[in-house]
Design a protein around this motif. Structure first.
Motif, mmCIF file in Angstrom:
data_model
loop_
_atom_site.group_PDB
_atom_site.id
_atom_site.type_symbol
_atom_site.label_atom_id
_atom_site.label_comp_id
_atom_site.label_asym_id
_atom_site.label_seq_id
_atom_site.Cartn_x
_atom_site.Cartn_y
_atom_site.Cartn_z
ATOM 1 N N LYS A 2 0.846 -1.182 0.000
ATOM 2 C CA LYS A 2 0.000 0.000 0.000
ATOM 3 C C LYS A 2 0.888 1.240 0.000
ATOM 4 O O LYS A 2 1.829 1.338 0.800
ATOM 5 N N ILE A 25 -2.566 4.076 -3.557
ATOM 6 C CA ILE A 25 -2.811 2.862 -4.341
ATOM 7 C C ILE A 25 -2.362 1.668 -3.520
ATOM 8 O O ILE A 25 -1.463 1.778 -2.669
ATOM 9 N N GLN A 26 -2.973 0.520 -3.776
ATOM 10 C CA GLN A 26 -2.534 -0.706 -3.130
ATOM 11 C C GLN A 26 -2.537 -1.847 -4.141
ATOM 12 O O GLN A 26 -3.073 -1.728 -5.242
ATOM 13 N N GLY A 27 -1.886 -2.932 -3.778
ATOM 14 C CA GLY A 27 -1.792 -4.080 -4.657
ATOM 15 C C GLY A 27 -3.153 -4.630 -5.031
ATOM 16 O O GLY A 27 -4.108 -4.571 -4.245
ATOM 17 N N THR A 31 -5.384 1.818 -10.789
ATOM 18 C CA THR A 31 -5.791 3.182 -10.466
ATOM 19 C C THR A 31 -5.361 4.125 -11.574
ATOM 20 O O THR A 31 -4.189 4.177 -11.937
ATOM 21 N N ILE A 79 8.695 -0.540 -6.608
ATOM 22 C CA ILE A 79 7.959 0.332 -7.531
ATOM 23 C C ILE A 79 8.721 0.407 -8.852
ATOM 24 O O ILE A 79 9.896 0.767 -8.879
ATOM 25 N N SER A 159 5.981 -4.582 -7.025
ATOM 26 C CA SER A 159 4.627 -4.783 -6.508
ATOM 27 C C SER A 159 3.665 -3.721 -7.015
ATOM 28 O O SER A 159 2.455 -3.927 -7.040
ATOM 29 N N ILE A 160 4.222 -2.556 -7.371
ATOM 30 C CA ILE A 160 3.447 -1.465 -7.960
ATOM 31 C C ILE A 160 4.140 -1.067 -9.267
ATOM 32 O O ILE A 160 5.343 -0.827 -9.288
ATOM 33 N N LYS A 186 -3.135 -7.818 -11.961
ATOM 34 C CA LYS A 186 -4.085 -7.408 -10.922
ATOM 35 C C LYS A 186 -4.535 -8.612 -10.100
ATOM 36 O O LYS A 186 -4.564 -8.558 -8.856
ATOM 37 N N VAL A 190 -0.605 -7.407 -8.000
ATOM 38 C CA VAL A 190 0.208 -6.265 -8.402
ATOM 39 C C VAL A 190 -0.698 -5.049 -8.581
ATOM 40 O O VAL A 190 -1.799 -5.158 -9.131
ATOM 41 N N GLY A 191 -0.253 -3.895 -8.115
ATOM 42 C CA GLY A 191 -0.996 -2.652 -8.303
ATOM 43 C C GLY A 191 -0.493 -1.920 -9.532
ATOM 44 O O GLY A 191 0.712 -1.878 -9.781
ATOM 45 N N ILE A 193 -0.602 1.755 -11.665
ATOM 46 C CA ILE A 193 -0.979 3.161 -11.831
ATOM 47 C C ILE A 193 -1.036 3.416 -13.322
ATOM 48 O O ILE A 193 -0.029 3.336 -14.025
#
Length: 500
Positions: A2, A25-27, A31, A79, A159-160, A186, A190-191, A193
């Motif tokens: 997160k 944003i979170q996993g 978004t 990230i 993870s993001i 997803k 995995v998150g 952006i």
């Protein structure tokens, strides 16, 4: 994972780019980060990616305060940033691209090629991706190059993942391939952006949205509660007025005619004409040959067989200098490789075509130079600090506007626009469409090459649809619809041919 960004401020001298911005944003969620060109999206993500540092505010990962000094710090925290301009090496195979800069080696320093291939294949298996790790990147289409960048991020244990305009250079047929991978990520926690100007894609794939305007976060919410018109209105701050009525066409004399034009590879037996004051659209799918055709017309491609008539006279364009002498302009599809010169500043990029007009005995009149560019800045709403800033200091959309300004200042008789609104926000799109209308009304012949059927319908008087290098049919009036464009683009015969 997160991530929370709280109260982020960032300024460059007196230019306040970000003002008290919050973002989270979170996993396992996708978004969207939206906003007009210059709204602050890239700066906010560059802060999260460790490229620049914020002035004040805080970043928390899993409720722990953290500060990134370098991109490596951000990457080590999980990230990954996939930039709009892809960072792949065409002359290396896929697996070497994935491990570039962090190659696996044995104790004696030799590369462990088999291990890198095996890890690449394991990742492809995890994503149900049918791709050979040994394939040369130059042999991949654009969507697979985008997927290679995603896989590179996953091999770094991201993870993001920040995806900046991931579909801006993709035809519609390839977007779904990228979205399939994004959905799999997803599901695996995995998150993502997702930065995009294509609002229909935001509605299709995203869960949440954040909207920046003039450096402030003005809206956030659940994507299921909004439509594309809502998002566009929040981005620009007012209702977006679209010109849905067709303009009154004042077609003048014939400006360009092609007869039997072919290069025997990309396009074949092309017959077409466009008149002064007319906007002609050219559409098709990947590999239709439209870009190659008009690069040849402009003198930048292979020399074709056939006849070219310009302004009523037969001509032979040997190179781009010849094209410029005839007042033919060309806005290229690939801004990074063909549209801008990275070692020049903004003003120089906007004026390079018109340098001879401002030269007197070898000296350039920079006052006239700047005055003409200022007109283009006002007309196209280009957001810059100083004309002497590097062209790379601008957002992708503003770079695109500078490339367009370059050709507007050259006052062409024929202007060929290849994907003119690529990477441009919804508000700026309408501004560019309005400019195209005004140029046509002033007697300029316009050819718009676009993969987006709505764009062709919105701006063009008539359209030709290409299929495998051939003109498959012509559409205008009531027949100029997305359905008919797609029929022709996939190889169907035109309605006029069917009724004959």
């Amino acid at each position: 994972m997160k991530i929370e960004m709280r109260g982020i401020f960032k300024s460059y001298d007196q230019n306040h780019v970000l003002k008290d911005v919050n973002f989270a944003i979170q996993g396992g969620e996708i978004t969207a980060l939206l906003g007009e060109n210059g709204a602050g999206k890239s700066t906010l993500m560059n802060i999260l990616g460790g490229v620049v540092q914020h002035d004040t505010g805080e970043i928390l990962i899993d409720d722990k305060l953290i500060h990134f000094q370098t991109p490596s710090d951000s990457l080590n925290a999980g990230i990954a940033f996939i930039h709009q301009e892809l960072n792949v090496i065409n002359d290396l195979p896929v697996f070497e691209n994935l491990f570039l800069g962090r190659e696996l080696r044995n104790k004696t320093g030799f590369l462990r090629m088999d291990h890198m291939r095996a890890e690449t294949q394991a990742l492809f298996d995890r994503l149900h991706l049918k791709l050979d790790p040994n394939t040369m990147v130059r042999d991949l289409d654009a969507s697979y190059k985008q997927i290679v960048e995603i896989c590179k991020a996953l091999l770094m244990n991201a993870s993001i993942i920040i995806m900046d305009e991931p579909t801006s250079s993709l035809p519609n047929t390839e977007v779904d391939r990228v979205f399939e991978i994004v959905e799999k990520l997803k599901q695996q926690g995995v998150g993502i952006i997702f930065i995009s100007h294509k609002l229909q894609e935001v509605i299709q794939i995203c869960n949440k949205y954040y909207i920046l305007r003039d450096g402030k976060m003005v809206a956030t919410g659940d994507v299921t509660q909004v439509n594309t018109s809502d998002l566009a209105r929040m981005m620009v701050g007012h209702e977006l007025v679209k010109n849905t009525t067709k303009r009154k066409i004042d077609i003048k004399h014939e400006m360009l005619r092609l007869k039997g034009l072919t290069d025997r590879i990309n396009f074949h037996n092309i017959d077409l004409a466009v008149h002064a004051g007319e906007i002609l659209g050219i559409n098709g799918l990947l590999g239709d040959g439209r870009s190659e055709l008009f690069l040849s017309v402009f003198g930048a491609g292979e020399k074709p067989i056939g006849e070219v008539f310009f302004d009523g006279q037969p001509i032979q364009i040997k190179d781009t200098t010849d094209a410029l002498k005839h007042q033919i302009g060309y806005l290229p599809r690939n801004r990074k490789e063909n549209g801008i010169i990275k070692d020049m500043n903004i003003l120089e990029n906007a004026s390079i075509v018109t340098f001879p007009h401002f030269a007197n005995f070898g000296f350039i009149n920079f006052s006239s130079h700047k005055a003409i560019f200022q007109e283009q800045i006002d007309q196209l709403r280009i957001k810059i600090e100083k004309g002497t800033d590097p062209i790379n200091s601008l957002s992708g959309g503003n770079q695109q506007k500078v490339v367009l300004a370059k050709w507007l200042s050259a006052k062409p008789k024929l202007l060929i626009l290849d994907n003119p609104t690529q990477g441009v926000d919804v508000g700026a799109k309408e501004e560019i469409y309005s400019i195209i209308d005004q140029l046509a009304e002033a007697g300029v012949a316009i050819i718009v090459l676009s993969s987006e059927a709505p764009e062709i319908i919105r701006v063009c008087d008539r359209a030709l649809v290409m299929y495998h290098g051939y003109i498959q049919g012509e559409l205008s009036g009531d027949t100029l619809t997305e359905h008919e464009i797609m029929r022709l683009a996939t190889g169907a015969t035109s309605l006029t041919m069917e009724t004959q």
